[in-house]
Write a protein that holds these residues in place. Structure first.
Motif, PDB file in Angstrom:
ATOM      1  N   MET A   1       0.837  -1.187   0.000  1.00  0.00           N
ATOM      2  CA  MET A   1       0.000   0.000   0.000  1.00  0.00           C
ATOM      3  C   MET A   1       0.877   1.244   0.000  1.00  0.00           C
ATOM      4  N   SER A   2       0.261   2.342  -0.378  1.00  0.00           N
ATOM      5  CA  SER A   2       0.978   3.611  -0.384  1.00  0.00           C
ATOM      6  C   SER A   2       0.060   4.705   0.116  1.00  0.00           C
ATOM      7  N   ALA A   3       0.607   5.894   0.201  1.00  0.00           N
ATOM      8  CA  ALA A   3      -0.187   7.027   0.672  1.00  0.00           C
ATOM      9  C   ALA A   3      -1.193   7.475  -0.387  1.00  0.00           C
ATOM     10  N   ASP A   4      -1.127   6.913  -1.602  1.00  0.00           N
ATOM     11  CA  ASP A   4      -2.057   7.294  -2.665  1.00  0.00           C
ATOM     12  C   ASP A   4      -3.506   6.933  -2.350  1.00  0.00           C
ATOM     13  N   ASP A   5      -3.719   5.889  -1.544  1.00  0.00           N
ATOM     14  CA  ASP A   5      -5.088   5.481  -1.226  1.00  0.00           C
ATOM     15  C   ASP A   5      -5.572   6.062   0.100  1.00  0.00           C
ATOM     16  N   ILE A   6      -4.960   7.151   0.507  1.00  0.00           N
ATOM     17  CA  ILE A   6      -5.281   7.827   1.764  1.00  0.00           C
ATOM     18  C   ILE A   6      -6.133   9.058   1.471  1.00  0.00           C
ATOM     19  N   ASP A   7      -7.162   9.249   2.269  1.00  0.00           N
ATOM     20  CA  ASP A   7      -7.996  10.442   2.198  1.00  0.00           C
ATOM     21  C   ASP A   7      -7.577  11.357   3.347  1.00  0.00           C
ATOM     22  N   ILE A   8      -7.114  12.547   3.017  1.00  0.00           N
ATOM     23  CA  ILE A   8      -6.689  13.513   4.040  1.00  0.00           C
ATOM     24  C   ILE A   8      -7.706  14.639   4.077  1.00  0.00           C
ATOM     25  N   ARG A   9      -8.130  14.974   5.303  1.00  0.00           N
ATOM     26  CA  ARG A   9      -9.115  16.040   5.489  1.00  0.00           C
ATOM     27  C   ARG A   9      -8.809  16.778   6.787  1.00  0.00           C
ATOM     28  N   PRO A  10      -9.412  17.960   6.975  1.00  0.00           N
ATOM     29  CA  PRO A  10      -9.183  18.716   8.211  1.00  0.00           C
ATOM     30  C   PRO A  10      -9.655  17.953   9.453  1.00  0.00           C
ATOM     31  N   ILE A  11      -8.921  18.131  10.517  1.00  0.00           N
ATOM     32  CA  ILE A  11      -9.263  17.531  11.812  1.00  0.00           C
ATOM     33  C   ILE A  11     -10.376  18.353  12.453  1.00  0.00           C
TER      34      ILE A  11
ATOM     35  N   ALA B   1      -0.830   5.191  12.821  1.00  0.00           N
ATOM     36  CA  ALA B   1      -1.132   3.863  13.344  1.00  0.00           C
ATOM     37  C   ALA B   1       0.097   2.966  13.169  1.00  0.00           C
ATOM     38  N   PRO B   2       0.463   2.215  14.207  1.00  0.00           N
ATOM     39  CA  PRO B   2       1.687   1.401  14.135  1.00  0.00           C
ATOM     40  C   PRO B   2       1.750   0.489  12.911  1.00  0.00           C
ATOM     41  N   ASP B   3       0.642  -0.086  12.490  1.00  0.00           N
ATOM     42  CA  ASP B   3       0.671  -0.992  11.336  1.00  0.00           C
ATOM     43  C   ASP B   3       0.680  -0.254   9.994  1.00  0.00           C
ATOM     44  N   GLN B   4       0.671   1.071  10.036  1.00  0.00           N
ATOM     45  CA  GLN B   4       0.662   1.876   8.810  1.00  0.00           C
ATOM     46  C   GLN B   4       1.935   2.720   8.664  1.00  0.00           C
ATOM     47  N   GLN B   5       2.831   2.627   9.628  1.00  0.00           N
ATOM     48  CA  GLN B   5       4.043   3.447   9.586  1.00  0.00           C
ATOM     49  C   GLN B   5       4.948   2.996   8.433  1.00  0.00           C
ATOM     50  N   GLY B   6       5.658   3.951   7.862  1.00  0.00           N
ATOM     51  CA  GLY B   6       6.552   3.663   6.758  1.00  0.00           C
ATOM     52  C   GLY B   6       5.860   3.652   5.404  1.00  0.00           C
ATOM     53  N   GLU B   7       4.596   4.090   5.350  1.00  0.00           N
ATOM     54  CA  GLU B   7       3.821   4.069   4.105  1.00  0.00           C
ATOM     55  C   GLU B   7       3.682   5.463   3.477  1.00  0.00           C
TER      56      GLU B   7
ATOM     57  N   SER C   1       4.504  11.879   5.890  1.00  0.00           N
ATOM     58  CA  SER C   1       4.920  12.901   4.919  1.00  0.00           C
ATOM     59  C   SER C   1       3.712  13.587   4.294  1.00  0.00           C
ATOM     60  N   ALA C   2       2.694  12.795   3.945  1.00  0.00           N
ATOM     61  CA  ALA C   2       1.490  13.370   3.341  1.00  0.00           C
ATOM     62  C   ALA C   2       0.776  14.307   4.316  1.00  0.00           C
ATOM     63  N   LEU C   3       0.710  13.916   5.588  1.00  0.00           N
ATOM     64  CA  LEU C   3       0.071  14.781   6.584  1.00  0.00           C
ATOM     65  C   LEU C   3       0.870  16.062   6.801  1.00  0.00           C
ATOM     66  N   LEU C   4       2.185  15.956   6.845  1.00  0.00           N
ATOM     67  CA  LEU C   4       3.012  17.159   6.985  1.00  0.00           C
ATOM     68  C   LEU C   4       2.798  18.089   5.793  1.00  0.00           C
ATOM     69  N   ASP C   5       2.798  17.541   4.576  1.00  0.00           N
ATOM     70  CA  ASP C   5       2.552  18.370   3.389  1.00  0.00           C
ATOM     71  C   ASP C   5       1.206  19.076   3.489  1.00  0.00           C
ATOM     72  N   ALA C   6       0.170  18.342   3.895  1.00  0.00           N
ATOM     73  CA  ALA C   6      -1.175  18.909   3.973  1.00  0.00           C
ATOM     74  C   ALA C   6      -1.257  20.021   5.019  1.00  0.00           C
ATOM     75  N   VAL C   7      -0.673  19.795   6.181  1.00  0.00           N
ATOM     76  CA  VAL C   7      -0.763  20.801   7.244  1.00  0.00           C
ATOM     77  C   VAL C   7       0.090  22.027   6.898  1.00  0.00           C
TER      78      VAL C   7
ATOM     79  N   ALA D   1      -5.772  11.418   8.379  1.00  0.00           N
ATOM     80  CA  ALA D   1      -5.646  10.551   7.212  1.00  0.00           C
ATOM     81  C   ALA D   1      -6.500   9.315   7.455  1.00  0.00           C
ATOM     82  N   ARG D   2      -7.301   8.965   6.453  1.00  0.00           N
ATOM     83  CA  ARG D   2      -8.152   7.778   6.545  1.00  0.00           C
ATOM     84  C   ARG D   2      -7.862   6.864   5.373  1.00  0.00           C
ATOM     85  N   ARG D   3      -7.874   5.590   5.672  1.00  0.00           N
ATOM     86  CA  ARG D   3      -7.744   4.551   4.651  1.00  0.00           C
ATOM     87  C   ARG D   3      -8.939   3.633   4.831  1.00  0.00           C
ATOM     88  N   SER D   4      -9.762   3.523   3.814  1.00  0.00           N
ATOM     89  CA  SER D   4     -10.974   2.691   3.871  1.00  0.00           C
ATOM     90  C   SER D   4     -11.820   3.022   5.104  1.00  0.00           C
TER      91      SER D   4
END
Length: 165
Positions: free
Chosen positions: A1-11, A88-94, A98-104, A61-64
């Motif tokens: 998986m990659s960050a491409d399938d992540i939906d990022i939105r405001p908190i 999330a520990p099982d999502q680290q390294g994906e 970086s995507a969240l930092l870019d968005a914020v 960031a949300r995935r599914s």
């Protein structure tokens, strides 16, 4: 998986319960590194998190449908103060961090920030590597008996990411 399938939105304050659960799971490794389970990330209440998320430039960031990452940020003058990046520990390294930092950072630029600042523990080598890959530079170290428990990093937002708008 990659960050491409992540939906990022405001908190938002409505995310508080998921954010609290996520941050506790994400910071277990930090607690092990520092041998400290009384870190604020573990003692913070649901009400405190909800209050913090008001008027916050943070992102989730949300995935599914599942929250897999969160970051908080607020503006102080022309400085974006970035805080509590949790993945999330099982999502680290994906690439989610970086995507969240870019968005914020993009939100910060739109709100007039010219610089972004954050801090992490000096033993948090993976965090420091992530931040440096994202263009942050160590600005100072402070605290503790040795004077270097926390590492403060800074990034010039004025020279980066103009295409984010």
């Amino acid at each position: 998986m990659s960050a491409d399938d992540i939906d990022i939105r405001p908190i938002s304050p409505e995310d508080a319960g998921e954010v609290l659960t996520l941050q506790r799971a994400a910071f277990v490794q930090e607690a092990l590194i520092y041998r400290d389970v009384d870190m604020p990330v573990f003692t913070q209440t649901l009400e405190e998190v909800a209050y913090e998320l008001r008027d916050n430039l943070g992102q989730v960031a949300r995935r599914s449908g599942r929250m897999v990452g969160a970051i908080r940020a607020r503006i102080d003058g022309d400085v974006l103060l970035v805080g509590r990046l949790a993945i999330a520990p099982d999502q680290q390294g994906e690439g989610i961090g970086s995507a969240l930092l870019d968005a914020v950072e993009a939100c910060g630029r739109r709100s007039g920030a010219r610089t972004a600042e954050l801090f992490t523990g000096r033993l948090s080598e993976a965090n420091i590597r992530l931040y440096e890959r994202q263009g942050y530079v160590v600005a100072e170290a402070a605290g503790g008996a040795g004077g270097a428990d926390e590492v403060f990093l800074r990034k010039d937002l004025a020279d980066s990411g103009a295409a984010d708008d």
